[in-house]
Design an enzyme around this catalytic site. Structure first.
Site, PDB file in Angstrom:
ATOM      1  N   GLU A  90      31.568   5.410  45.102  1.00  0.00           N
ATOM      2  CA  GLU A  90      32.901   5.147  44.807  1.00  0.00           C
ATOM      3  C   GLU A  90      32.915   5.418  43.376  1.00  0.00           C
ATOM      4  O   GLU A  90      32.487   4.804  42.653  1.00  0.00           O
ATOM      5  CB  GLU A  90      33.501   3.736  45.251  1.00  0.00           C
ATOM      6  CG  GLU A  90      33.550   3.704  46.872  1.00  0.00           C
ATOM      7  CD  GLU A  90      34.511   4.600  47.306  1.00  0.00           C
ATOM      8  OE1 GLU A  90      35.564   5.113  46.791  1.00  0.00           O
ATOM      9  OE2 GLU A  90      34.457   5.000  48.556  1.00  0.00           O
ATOM     10  N   CYS A 126      40.363   1.817  38.773  1.00  0.00           N
ATOM     11  CA  CYS A 126      39.873   3.012  39.611  1.00  0.00           C
ATOM     12  C   CYS A 126      41.217   3.639  40.155  1.00  0.00           C
ATOM     13  O   CYS A 126      41.351   4.882  40.264  1.00  0.00           O
ATOM     14  CB  CYS A 126      39.073   2.947  40.682  1.00  0.00           C
ATOM     15  SG  CYS A 126      39.103   1.546  41.560  1.00  0.00           S
ATOM     16  N   GLU A 169      40.121  11.879  33.892  1.00  0.00           N
ATOM     17  CA  GLU A 169      40.228  10.208  33.910  1.00  0.00           C
ATOM     18  C   GLU A 169      40.141   9.742  32.539  1.00  0.00           C
ATOM     19  O   GLU A 169      38.911  10.003  31.812  1.00  0.00           O
ATOM     20  CB  GLU A 169      39.222   9.465  34.821  1.00  0.00           C
ATOM     21  CG  GLU A 169      39.473   8.130  34.861  1.00  0.00           C
ATOM     22  CD  GLU A 169      38.189   7.594  35.771  1.00  0.00           C
ATOM     23  OE1 GLU A 169      37.285   7.749  35.702  1.00  0.00           O
ATOM     24  OE2 GLU A 169      38.842   6.708  36.793  1.00  0.00           O
ATOM     25  N   LYS A 194      22.479  -4.607  40.195  1.00  0.00           N
ATOM     26  CA  LYS A 194      22.220  -4.038  38.785  1.00  0.00           C
ATOM     27  C   LYS A 194      23.769  -4.055  38.296  1.00  0.00           C
ATOM     28  O   LYS A 194      24.317  -3.132  38.722  1.00  0.00           O
ATOM     29  CB  LYS A 194      21.680  -2.820  38.643  1.00  0.00           C
ATOM     30  CG  LYS A 194      20.678  -2.921  37.450  1.00  0.00           C
ATOM     31  CD  LYS A 194      21.589  -2.735  36.257  1.00  0.00           C
ATOM     32  CE  LYS A 194      22.335  -1.562  36.014  1.00  0.00           C
ATOM     33  NZ  LYS A 194      23.532  -1.595  35.021  1.00  0.00           N
TER      34      LYS A 194
HETATM   35  P1  NAD Z   1      29.560   3.897  34.995  1.00  0.00           P
HETATM   36  O1  NAD Z   1      29.301   4.894  35.499  1.00  0.00           O
HETATM   37  O2  NAD Z   1      29.262   4.098  33.290  1.00  0.00           O
HETATM   38  O3  NAD Z   1      28.398   2.657  35.364  1.00  0.00           O
HETATM   39  C1  NAD Z   1      28.507   2.222  36.435  1.00  0.00           C
HETATM   40  C2  NAD Z   1      27.040   1.489  36.755  1.00  0.00           C
HETATM   41  O4  NAD Z   1      26.159   2.437  36.944  1.00  0.00           O
HETATM   42  C3  NAD Z   1      26.706   0.355  35.711  1.00  0.00           C
HETATM   43  O5  NAD Z   1      26.230  -0.773  36.148  1.00  0.00           O
HETATM   44  C4  NAD Z   1      25.657   1.226  34.826  1.00  0.00           C
HETATM   45  O6  NAD Z   1      24.899   0.606  34.070  1.00  0.00           O
HETATM   46  C5  NAD Z   1      24.946   1.797  35.957  1.00  0.00           C
HETATM   47  N1  NAD Z   1      24.424   3.176  35.566  1.00  0.00           N
HETATM   48  C6  NAD Z   1      24.294   4.069  34.394  1.00  0.00           C
HETATM   49  N2  NAD Z   1      23.839   5.111  34.557  1.00  0.00           N
HETATM   50  C7  NAD Z   1      23.107   4.999  35.777  1.00  0.00           C
HETATM   51  C8  NAD Z   1      21.883   5.738  36.400  1.00  0.00           C
HETATM   52  N3  NAD Z   1      21.566   6.981  35.820  1.00  0.00           N
HETATM   53  N4  NAD Z   1      21.542   5.363  37.467  1.00  0.00           N
HETATM   54  C9  NAD Z   1      21.950   4.186  38.032  1.00  0.00           C
HETATM   55  N5  NAD Z   1      22.713   3.600  37.478  1.00  0.00           N
HETATM   56  C10 NAD Z   1      23.429   3.685  36.387  1.00  0.00           C
HETATM   57  O7  NAD Z   1      30.922   3.283  35.126  1.00  0.00           O
HETATM   58  P2  NAD Z   1      31.802   2.181  34.144  1.00  0.00           P
HETATM   59  O8  NAD Z   1      32.132   2.589  32.852  1.00  0.00           O
HETATM   60  O9  NAD Z   1      31.148   0.774  34.558  1.00  0.00           O
HETATM   61  O10 NAD Z   1      33.127   2.041  35.304  1.00  0.00           O
HETATM   62  C11 NAD Z   1      34.049   2.835  35.046  1.00  0.00           C
HETATM   63  C12 NAD Z   1      34.126   3.867  36.220  1.00  0.00           C
HETATM   64  O11 NAD Z   1      34.047   3.106  37.555  1.00  0.00           O
HETATM   65  C13 NAD Z   1      35.557   4.558  36.111  1.00  0.00           C
HETATM   66  O12 NAD Z   1      35.113   5.912  36.393  1.00  0.00           O
HETATM   67  C14 NAD Z   1      36.214   4.186  37.418  1.00  0.00           C
HETATM   68  O13 NAD Z   1      37.114   4.887  37.921  1.00  0.00           O
HETATM   69  C15 NAD Z   1      35.085   3.681  38.324  1.00  0.00           C
HETATM   70  N6  NAD Z   1      35.508   2.884  39.454  1.00  0.00           N
HETATM   71  C16 NAD Z   1      35.357   3.361  40.544  1.00  0.00           C
HETATM   72  C17 NAD Z   1      36.334   2.415  41.672  1.00  0.00           C
HETATM   73  C18 NAD Z   1      36.170   3.050  43.191  1.00  0.00           C
HETATM   74  O14 NAD Z   1      35.990   2.229  44.086  1.00  0.00           O
HETATM   75  N7  NAD Z   1      36.565   4.506  43.328  1.00  0.00           N
HETATM   76  C19 NAD Z   1      36.293   1.089  41.563  1.00  0.00           C
HETATM   77  C20 NAD Z   1      35.925   0.649  40.009  1.00  0.00           C
HETATM   78  C21 NAD Z   1      35.616   1.664  39.280  1.00  0.00           C
END
Ligand code: NAD
Length: 496
Positions: free
Chosen positions: A252, A286, A387, A177
């Site tokens: 992560e 990230c 962040e 997803k």
């Molecule tokens: P997000 O948390 O908004 O979404 C991530 C994913 O989760 C998306 O596919 C979203 O549709 C899904 N999602 C949303 N609500 C959900 C729920 N309740 N249950 C299950 N899935 C759900 O994050 P984003 O805006 O897509 O990405 C940015 C974030 O990701 C930043 O905080 C960044 O630091 C982090 N990030 C971390 C790493 C790492 O390796 N630590 C790598 C890349 C990005």
């Protein structure tokens, strides 16, 4: 009206429309008139169908010899390589990162696929002598079942590959997803896996906006393990939602990474690193270096050089080869950046450059924000701790090495850190004392390679790692086997 391509979910090997019959558009953040495609708004029923297909495909896939599974993945890596340029262009259009970085993202998926596919011939276990004669004992790795994979938008092909490839080579089946901000790259990746020969049902794809599809996926009773990358807020919600089922979960999450620049640093090198670390992918990595922790003796000189470089960054459409920094991914991310810049001003930080939306010409078509630097940031300010995930860097002044380490460590996050110094003792102390999953010496906070573990500590990660050979620990569990060939009852010491 321009024809927009409509994409479907992949369920049980078939490209299937959503039961809602509703699709959402994905829009190029550099040009709101450019719609990259329309993608299924998946319902709970669609997600269940994908999980059920993965569960049906699991028994056969599990029994396919791992080297054979790996052969399919090698083929996928070759197809990714062949199509790298068009995959990268699609990625730049859907989420805005500059084309060079999009090529790097696809390359990372290629590297990960080649690297982890090789585990198909390396899924070693252990053998050990028994307390008894005529008895063999061994432990071997076995898959878990259906893996739910939830990914963010900022590395649209690399991150799905970090999860899907190890899941597959070890014999799990997958439901992906992806983020609604980057569904096209997910679609492209999955299509290539199918072309490479992945059997129907082994990899499934469902898209959708809002929390419902992801939330239903992770809690589905046929899902055995969940691998999530995204914000700490969503990761925490997922962790809570699956806690009672005792599923295996890898999280992560967010970061607030820092570059420490000491009094003896090579300033040219450090400035280069801070520009790339702070503004690469528009600060939306990230691992982005959103904090600069500067020794007081070089603070003014460093910032003077840094600001000159930041002000000259060419911001624009990532498809233009001249562009060095693209747009924010969407309007709400742009608002978040604006909100934090206001918070920084209200908190009393000094705005050194940027601090505003870019307007006029091509800028009016997208979500462009000027690269922004705050000076005189205090360690207690929100812009030093939270962040932002945009092109905003906070510079803090410190008296000495110990204060630099303490400030770096005092956020809730712990993904990446970097130190610029020529002092070998300080470099080694920093490697030991910085509480982050990754530390760079004389290099910025970004630039991971696939064959080393990747991940964060504290509220960035829950202890698993992506990449590196140890990633297969998450996607397998140990099965212990005792073989008695004595033909009589032999009792272990504990039973005799
Ligand atoms: P997000 O948390 O908004 O979404 C991530 C994913 O989760 C998306 O596919 C979203 O549709 C899904 N999602 C949303 N609500 C959900 C729920 N309740 N249950 C299950 N899935 C759900 O994050 P984003 O805006 O897509 O990405 C940015 C974030 O990701 C930043 O905080 C960044 O630091 C982090 N990030 C971390 C790493 C790492 O390796 N630590 C790598 C890349 C990005």
């Amino acid at each position: 009206m321009i024809n927009v391509t409509r994409y479907n979910n992949l369920i049980d090997g078939k490209w299937t429309g959503p039961s809602s019959e509703t699709f959402f558009p994905n829009v190029n953040p550099a040009d709101s008139l450019d719609v990259t495609g329309e993608f299924p708004e998946s319902t709970i029923e669609d997600v269940s169908a994908a999980v059920e297909a993965a569960a049906r495909a699991y028994p056969k896939w599990r029994l396919m010899p791992a080297p054979k599974r790996a052969e399919i993945l090698y083929h996928a890596a070759a197809l990714l390589t062949e199509r790298k340029e068009s995959l990268a262009r699609d990625m730049t259009r859907e989420m805005g990162k500059v084309l060079k970085e999009a090529r790097g993202d696809v390359q990372e998926a290629i590297d990960m696929t080649y690297f982890i596919a090789a585990e198909g011939r390396r899924l070693h276990g252990h053998t050990t002598p028994s307390e008894m004669q005529d008895k063999y004992m061994m432990s071997m790795r076995v898959p878990l079942g259906v893996a739910a994979i939830i990914t963010p938008w900022n590395f649209p092909m690399a991150i799905p590959s970090w999860k899907i490839i190890p899941a597959l080579v070890t014999g799990n089946t997958v439901v992906l997803k992806p983020s609604p901000e980057a569904p096209l790259s997910a679609h492209n990746f999955v299509r290539i896996l199918m072309e490479a020969g992945i059997p129907p049902g082994v990899v499934n794809l469902v898209t959708g906006t809002g929390p419902v599809p992801g939330a239903h996926l992770v809690t589905h009773s046929d899902v055995s393990l969940v691998s999530f990358t995204g914000s700490t807020e969503t990761g925490r919600a997922i962790n809570l939602s699956v806690a009672s089922s005792l599923k295996r979960v890898s999280l992560e999450m967010g970061g607030k990474n820092a570059i420490l620049v000491m009094q003896d640093a090579d300033l040219d090198l450090a400035v280069d690193g801070a520009v790339w670390g702070g503004f690469g992918t528009t600060g939306q990595r990230c691992t982005a270096a959103s904090r600069l922790i500067l020794h007081q003796s070089i603070y003014d000189e460093f910032l003077a050089r840094f600001i000159t470089r930041v002000e000259s960054l060419r911001v624009g459409n990532g498809l233009d080869p001249e562009t060095e920094m693209g747009p924010c991914v969407n309007e709400s991310q742009l608002y978040k950046v604006e909100k934090y810049v206001q918070i920084g001003k209200d908190e009393g930080a000094r705005l050194l450059c940027g601090g505003h939306r870019l307007t006029g010409g091509i800028y009016d078509k997208g979500y462009f924000y000027a690269p922004t630097v705050f000076g005189e940031v205090d360690r207690k300010m929100r812009i030093a701790k939270e962040e932002i995930f945009g092109p905003v860097v906070a510079a803090l002044r410190v008296r000495d090495f110990d204060e630099a380490i303490a400030i770096c460590n005092e956020t809730n996050y712990g993904l990446s850190s970097a130190i610029y110094t020529r002092n070998v003792n300080d470099a080694f102390r920093a490697m030991r004392d910085l509480v982050t999953g990754i530390t760079y010496v004389n290099a910025p906070t970004i630039g991971a390679e696939v064959h080393l573990p990747f991940g964060g500590v504290k509220q960035t990660g829950n202890g698993h790692r992506e990449g590196g050979p140890t990633v297969i620990d998450f996607f397998t569990e140990w099965k212990t086997v005792y073989v008695d060939f004595s033909g009589r009852l032999q009792k272990a010491q504990i039973d005799s």
